[in-house]
Design a protein around this motif. Structure first.
Motif, PDB file in Angstrom:
ATOM      1  N   ILE A   3       1.017  -0.811   0.036  1.00 29.59           N
ATOM      2  CA  ILE A   3       0.157  -0.662  -0.445  1.00 29.59           C
ATOM      3  C   ILE A   3       1.017   1.008   0.083  1.00 29.59           C
ATOM      4  CG2 ILE A   3      -2.018   1.325   1.554  1.00 29.59           C
ATOM      5  CD1 ILE A   3      -2.808  -1.614   2.620  1.00 29.59           C
ATOM      6  N   VAL A   4       0.709   2.321  -0.536  1.00 34.18           N
ATOM      7  CA  VAL A   4       1.500   3.556  -1.218  1.00 34.18           C
ATOM      8  C   VAL A   4       0.565   4.321  -1.354  1.00 34.18           C
ATOM      9  CG1 VAL A   4       2.977   2.165  -2.152  1.00 34.18           C
ATOM     10  CG2 VAL A   4       1.538   3.056  -3.733  1.00 34.18           C
ATOM     11  N   HIS A   5       0.966   5.712  -0.444  1.00 36.95           N
ATOM     12  CA  HIS A   5       0.620   6.817  -1.218  1.00 36.95           C
ATOM     13  C   HIS A   5       0.180   7.479  -2.509  1.00 36.95           C
ATOM     14  CE1 HIS A   5       0.172   8.846   2.227  1.00 36.95           C
ATOM     15  NE2 HIS A   5       1.165   8.221   3.595  1.00 36.95           N
ATOM     16  N   PHE A   6      -1.028   7.858  -2.611  1.00 35.17           N
ATOM     17  CA  PHE A   6      -1.330   8.299  -4.297  1.00 35.17           C
ATOM     18  C   PHE A   6      -0.669   9.636  -4.778  1.00 35.17           C
ATOM     19  CE2 PHE A   6      -3.733  11.274  -6.996  1.00 35.17           C
ATOM     20  CZ  PHE A   6      -3.617  10.465  -7.735  1.00 35.17           C
ATOM     21  N   ALA A   7       0.008   9.654  -5.490  1.00 32.91           N
ATOM     22  CA  ALA A   7       0.857  10.754  -5.973  1.00 32.91           C
ATOM     23  C   ALA A   7       0.367  10.750  -7.430  1.00 32.91           C
ATOM     24  CB  ALA A   7       2.442  10.078  -6.249  1.00 32.91           C
ATOM     25  N   ALA A   8       0.365  11.830  -8.187  1.00 33.01           N
ATOM     26  CA  ALA A   8      -0.183  12.499  -9.710  1.00 33.01           C
ATOM     27  C   ALA A   8       0.288  11.451 -10.772  1.00 33.01           C
ATOM     28  CB  ALA A   8      -0.286  13.517 -10.397  1.00 33.01           C
ATOM     29  N   ASP A   9       1.599  11.013 -10.620  1.00 38.44           N
ATOM     30  CA  ASP A   9       2.270   9.613 -11.562  1.00 38.44           C
ATOM     31  C   ASP A   9       1.782   8.523 -11.191  1.00 38.44           C
ATOM     32  OD1 ASP A   9       3.890   9.163  -8.926  1.00 38.44           O
ATOM     33  OD2 ASP A   9       5.124   9.049  -9.916  1.00 38.44           O
ATOM     34  N   ARG A  10       0.638   8.312 -10.632  1.00 39.15           N
ATOM     35  CA  ARG A  10      -0.230   7.108  -9.969  1.00 39.15           C
ATOM     36  C   ARG A  10      -1.458   7.506 -10.565  1.00 39.15           C
ATOM     37  NH1 ARG A  10       3.196   3.573  -7.210  1.00 39.15           N
ATOM     38  NH2 ARG A  10       4.680   4.194  -6.081  1.00 39.15           N
ATOM     39  N   ALA A  11      -2.057   8.431 -10.997  1.00 38.84           N
ATOM     40  CA  ALA A  11      -3.756   8.835 -11.582  1.00 38.84           C
ATOM     41  C   ALA A  11      -3.953   8.348 -12.467  1.00 38.84           C
ATOM     42  CB  ALA A  11      -3.326  10.482 -12.195  1.00 38.84           C
ATOM     43  N   ASP A  12      -3.306   7.326 -13.488  1.00 38.22           N
ATOM     44  CA  ASP A  12      -4.115   6.676 -14.505  1.00 38.22           C
ATOM     45  C   ASP A  12      -4.726   5.291 -13.225  1.00 38.22           C
ATOM     46  OD1 ASP A  12      -3.842   7.667 -16.988  1.00 38.22           O
ATOM     47  OD2 ASP A  12      -1.454   7.163 -16.755  1.00 38.22           O
ATOM     48  N   ASP A  13      -3.954   4.627 -12.309  1.00 35.56           N
ATOM     49  CA  ASP A  13      -3.950   3.447 -11.423  1.00 35.56           C
ATOM     50  C   ASP A  13      -4.919   3.714 -10.960  1.00 35.56           C
ATOM     51  OD1 ASP A  13      -1.995   1.952 -13.089  1.00 35.56           O
ATOM     52  OD2 ASP A  13      -0.563   2.376 -11.182  1.00 35.56           O
ATOM     53  N   ALA A  14      -4.628   4.929 -10.809  1.00 36.65           N
ATOM     54  CA  ALA A  14      -6.239   5.732  -9.413  1.00 36.65           C
ATOM     55  C   ALA A  14      -7.692   5.923 -10.519  1.00 36.65           C
ATOM     56  CB  ALA A  14      -5.925   6.520  -8.789  1.00 36.65           C
ATOM     57  N   LEU A  15      -7.303   6.399 -11.278  1.00 37.61           N
ATOM     58  CA  LEU A  15      -8.483   6.516 -12.142  1.00 37.61           C
ATOM     59  C   LEU A  15      -9.214   5.405 -12.603  1.00 37.61           C
ATOM     60  CD1 LEU A  15     -10.341   8.193 -13.656  1.00 37.61           C
ATOM     61  CD2 LEU A  15      -9.267   8.273 -16.206  1.00 37.61           C
ATOM     62  N   PHE A  16      -8.578   4.208 -13.470  1.00 40.12           N
ATOM     63  CA  PHE A  16      -9.001   3.261 -13.652  1.00 40.12           C
ATOM     64  C   PHE A  16     -10.233   2.588 -12.836  1.00 40.12           C
ATOM     65  CE2 PHE A  16      -8.913  -2.236 -12.907  1.00 40.12           C
ATOM     66  CZ  PHE A  16      -9.663  -1.922 -13.738  1.00 40.12           C
TER      67      PHE A  16
END
Length: 309
Positions: A3-16
């Motif tokens: 488990i890692v903090h959300f960051a902008a470079d992970r936005a594609d993963d979060a959006l899905f």
């Protein structure tokens, strides 16, 4: 699961994963636009859970105007291929520790009324039903009824409103919403939030903010928001001394007429299932019941120092 903090470079993963929770998916540009509109100072924490390099779970806790001051709103989404493997439970444990460590006493989850499996999952993990928020729909294609406005009342929209008038109406909303049945155990709204609801959120339209006035002073208002191809009847309220005089009905009918003039064919509204006056008003207009959402709450236990962070 890592488990890692959300960051902008992970936005594609979060959006899905976020789109799994939405009735209609949003694009990455809208995801970032929503981030930019988040109220400065309001707590929001997000994490992603990974198996190898694949994001399989998303978790969020955040301040919400629809949650008690000592509760956080929670969202969890799990990739369909990884459900039933404990990933959601792992994320929930993480979110509970984070909320508990910040002094919050509970969590609030909102789940579609028709989504029986997520409800059962949450209830098996300590969430309890708090309220049912009923949705109602009105077909505007076949609706024909004129507003019968009391003689001493005038109705105007905010399309040409001045800054002073916006602040006057925001103060009215602040007063009325504090008295709404849905909001009685919730923190009071600030003027900033009221102005956001009225004019600054992308769903707001000044011609769908309609004010009832008597002798120049505001006595009621209704607010409509754009929701895809529908209009969402966000709020209708009338000052106590004017209730029972059909001002709320006149406001809602004027909003319906404004939506019909723009070619909108469906109006949606949501009310607490115990808010009998609002439900009776909607039924008299012709609204029909539709699946809404369940509000579940979980009380957090005291922090256990033996649990790993």
């Amino acid at each position: 699961m890592r488990i890692v903090h959300f960051a902008a470079d992970r936005a594609d993963d979060a959006l899905f994963l976020v789109n799994l929770l939405r009735p209609a998916p949003i694009k990455l540009s809208e995801f970032f636009a929503r981030d930019s509109r988040w109220t400065v100072g309001d707590l929001r924490l997000r994490w992603l859970g990974y198996e190898d390099d694949r994001a399989v779970a998303y978790g969020q806790i955040a301040i919400s105007p629809y949650a008690p001051a000592d509760h956080l709103a929670i969202q969890i989404a799990v990739d369909p291929d990884h459900r039933g493997c404990g990933r959601g439970s792992d994320m929930l444990d993480h979110l509970e520790r984070e909320a508990n460590g910040r002094g919050f006493r509970g969590l609030v989850a909102t789940i579609p009324e028709a989504a029986s499996h997520p409800q059962a999952w949450a209830q098996a993990r300590g969430f309890r039903r708090h309220a049912l928020h009923s949705d109602s729909l009105l077909d505007l294609r076949t609706f024909h009824r004129q507003a019968d406005v009391p003689a001493e009342v005038s109705l105007t929209d905010m399309a040409e409103a001045t800054e002073t008038q916006w602040r006057e109406v925001a103060a009215l909303l602040q007063t009325l919403i504090a008295d709404a049945p849905d909001m009685r155990d919730l923190p009071p709204w600030t003027m900033t939030r009221c102005l956001s609801v009225l004019r600054e959120t992308p769903a707001a339209r000044p011609d769908w903010v309609i004010i009832a006035r008597s002798e120049g002073g505001p006595v009621g208002l209704t607010v409509g928001h754009a929701m895809g191809e529908e209009i969402y009847s966000y709020f209708t309220g009338v000052m106590p001394s004017w209730r029972g005089r059909h001002v709320g009905l006149a406001l809602k009918l004027r909003l319906i007429g404004a939506a019909q003039a723009q070619g909108i064919v469906t109006m949606r509204t949501t009310n607490l299932d115990t808010n009998t006056p609002a439900l009776r008003l909607n039924a008299s207009i012709g609204f029909r019941r539709a699946p809404g959402s369940l509000e579940l709450r979980k009380a957090l236990s005291s922090i256990d120092p033996t649990r790993a962070c």
